[in-house]
Design an enzyme around this catalytic site. Structure first.
Site, PDB file in Angstrom:
ATOM      1  N   GLU A   1     -40.245 -19.626   6.682  1.00 29.29           N
ATOM      2  CA  GLU A   1     -40.115 -19.141   8.063  1.00 29.29           C
ATOM      3  C   GLU A   1     -38.660 -19.104   8.526  1.00 29.29           C
ATOM      4  OE1 GLU A   1     -42.085 -21.511  11.080  1.00 29.29           O
ATOM      5  OE2 GLU A   1     -41.706 -20.026  12.631  1.00 29.29           O
TER       6      GLU A   1
ATOM      7  N   SER B   1     -44.890 -15.920  16.815  1.00 29.35           N
ATOM      8  CA  SER B   1     -44.914 -15.150  18.065  1.00 29.35           C
ATOM      9  C   SER B   1     -43.612 -15.310  18.843  1.00 29.35           C
ATOM     10  CB  SER B   1     -46.126 -15.495  18.920  1.00 29.35           C
ATOM     11  OG  SER B   1     -46.212 -16.861  19.229  1.00 29.35           O
ATOM     12  N   GLY B   2     -42.945 -16.441  18.735  1.00 28.62           N
ATOM     13  CA  GLY B   2     -41.573 -16.574  19.207  1.00 28.62           C
ATOM     14  C   GLY B   2     -41.343 -16.564  20.707  1.00 28.62           C
ATOM     15  N   GLY B   3     -42.416 -16.619  21.510  1.00 27.18           N
ATOM     16  CA  GLY B   3     -42.224 -16.597  22.960  1.00 27.18           C
ATOM     17  C   GLY B   3     -42.639 -15.280  23.596  1.00 27.18           C
TER      18      GLY B   3
ATOM     19  N   LYS C   1     -42.911 -15.889   6.850  1.00 26.34           N
ATOM     20  CA  LYS C   1     -43.246 -15.956   8.286  1.00 26.34           C
ATOM     21  C   LYS C   1     -42.013 -15.564   9.096  1.00 26.34           C
ATOM     22  CE  LYS C   1     -44.972 -19.132  11.836  1.00 26.34           C
ATOM     23  NZ  LYS C   1     -45.995 -20.131  12.155  1.00 26.34           N
TER      24      LYS C   1
ATOM     25  N   ARG D   1     -47.860 -20.327  20.064  1.00 23.98           N
ATOM     26  CA  ARG D   1     -48.007 -20.073  21.501  1.00 23.98           C
ATOM     27  C   ARG D   1     -48.920 -18.890  21.806  1.00 23.98           C
ATOM     28  NH1 ARG D   1     -41.709 -20.271  22.514  1.00 23.98           N
ATOM     29  NH2 ARG D   1     -41.852 -19.845  20.281  1.00 23.98           N
TER      30      ARG D   1
ATOM     31  N   ARG E   1     -44.838 -28.990  26.044  1.00 24.61           N
ATOM     32  CA  ARG E   1     -45.853 -28.012  26.491  1.00 24.61           C
ATOM     33  C   ARG E   1     -46.841 -28.682  27.452  1.00 24.61           C
ATOM     34  NH1 ARG E   1     -45.346 -24.816  21.322  1.00 24.61           N
ATOM     35  NH2 ARG E   1     -43.227 -24.136  21.739  1.00 24.61           N
TER      36      ARG E   1
HETATM   37  P1  13P Z   1     -44.770 -19.466  17.895  1.00 26.31           P
HETATM   38  O1  13P Z   1     -45.853 -18.499  17.456  1.00 26.31           O
HETATM   39  O2  13P Z   1     -45.081 -20.176  19.172  1.00 26.31           O
HETATM   40  O3  13P Z   1     -43.414 -18.874  17.828  1.00 26.31           O
HETATM   41  O4  13P Z   1     -44.773 -20.636  16.820  1.00 26.31           O
HETATM   42  C1  13P Z   1     -44.873 -20.329  15.480  1.00 26.31           C
HETATM   43  C2  13P Z   1     -44.363 -21.470  14.704  1.00 26.31           C
HETATM   44  O5  13P Z   1     -45.015 -21.956  13.822  1.00 26.31           O
HETATM   45  C3  13P Z   1     -43.025 -21.985  15.009  1.00 26.31           C
HETATM   46  O6  13P Z   1     -42.547 -22.714  13.934  1.00 26.31           O
END
Ligand code: 13P
Length: 340
Positions: free
Chosen positions: A175, A259-261, A217, A292, A31
């Site tokens: 998650e 959030s996943g992108g 999650k 993110r 990043r």
């Molecule tokens: P993002 O919200 O960027 O997807 O990251 C969440 C996270 O903890 C990934 O393991």
């Protein structure tokens, strides 16, 4: 058990959510690289220092997820990050998986590693002051994947991890992330997400995990990044919550999305829509655990420059507040500076 339940509830109380800042060193460096930020221990330390020091962060953030490196670091003045968080009233959590590897004999599929020695690592984190932990499994969608074996292996590992966490007095954040990569439709993501969650709860029950003392999650149900289908915010909200209502037991106190992108604004809008449209029908709190979608705009403003810290902190707080509002169903696009 009472401690686990009260920590899990605290993490989703008062419409607050989690800030995931547990990027592994390679991910954090990835990043930093496009922004020209040095990929060093001290740059990562400085970044995490100003995030934690953002004034008023605790008004919308109940807990932060750290990685091992950050957990052991201090502010420039020598104050351990864990003390700074405790002083701010924010609960510390720790990412405990060791990342993903190719799943043997399953091209394109991954398994998360880190169960060996986990009991001892959790005991240490618990002594250091962590209150909760996180383990991420990733599921890719493709022509003939995910396979049953990938779903079962990842669900089994998540459940073994969750049981060990509860034994150590840490709330497990479970998650299972269905990735957005690919051209699959919204409906395909829905099918896979439901199948993943069914497998996860079968394994959690099998390993005797107390559902009242954990958080889930998951991903939101969205079309793949390369899918041409355009879906409205409300359609994502309805599909996601319906899938969760079918698969997540009411005993689970909270669901905290990754959030996943998605863009930061889109993640807030979708979370808001879910909380608006399903407010009275959901048995669990519906919250966020974004990395993110909270950090990225602020990271870009900071760019590694001390002089930009205050502006970056404001951007971070703005995203945290937008998501706090989204939990109440009070987020509106007009809150975004680009819309005014
Ligand atoms: P993002 O919200 O960027 O997807 O990251 C969440 C996270 O903890 C990934 O393991």
């Amino acid at each position: 058990m009472e401690n686990l339940i009260s920590t899990a509830r605290k993490l989703v109380a008062d419409h607050k959510g989690l800030l995931a800042m547990d990027e592994s060193t390679p991910t954090c460096n990835r990043r930093f690289a496009p922004l020209g930020i040095p990929q060093t221990v001290d740059a990562r330390r400085a970044y995490r220092e100003w995030i934690i020091a953002s004034p008023g962060l605790a008004e919308s953030i109940s807990g932060v997820i750290l990685c091992d490196e950050t957990m052991r670091q201090q502010r420039k003045d020598g104050t351990p990050f864990l003390k700074a968080l405790a002083d701010a009233g924010i609960l510390p959590g720790i990412k405990v998986d060791n990342g993903t590897k190719e799943l043997a004999t399953h091209p394109g599929e991954k398994i998360t590693e880190g169960l060996d020695g986990l009991r001892e690592r959790l005991a240490e984190y618990s002594r250091m002051g962590a209150r909760f932990a996180k383990w991420r499994a990733v599921i890719a969608i493709g022509e003939s994947i995910p396979s049953r074996s990938c779903l079962e292996a990842n669900a089994h590992a998540l459940a073994r991890y969750a049981a060990l966490c509860q034994e150590a007095g840490l709330v497990p954040i479970v998650e299972p992330e269905v990735l957005m990569d690919g051209n699959h439709t919204l409906d395909r993501c829905r099918q896979v997400t439901e199948e993943v969650l069914r497998n996860v709860f079968i394994q959690l029950n099998c390993q005797r995990v107390h559902l009242e003392g954990m958080l889930l999650k998951p991903n939101m149900v969205v079309p793949g990044l390369d899918c041409l289908e355009k879906v409205a915010v409300e359609e994502v909200a309805d599909t996601t919550v319906r899938s969760l209502l079918r698969t997540v037991p009411a005993a689970v106190p909270g669901i905290v999305f990754l959030s996943g992108g998605q863009s930061a604004e889109m993640a807030s809008a979708r979370l808001n829509s879910m909380n608006t449209r399903f407010h009275v029908r959901m048995p669990w709190a519906l919250s966020f655990s974004f990395a993110r979608a909270i950090q990225q705009p602020a990271l870009e403003i900071w760019g590694g420059e001390e002089a930009h810290v205050v502006a970056a902190q404001q951007a971070l707080l703005h995203r945290a507040r937008c998501n706090h509002a989204a939990r109440r169903g009070e987020y509106a696009a007009e809150m975004e500076p680009s819309k005014t």
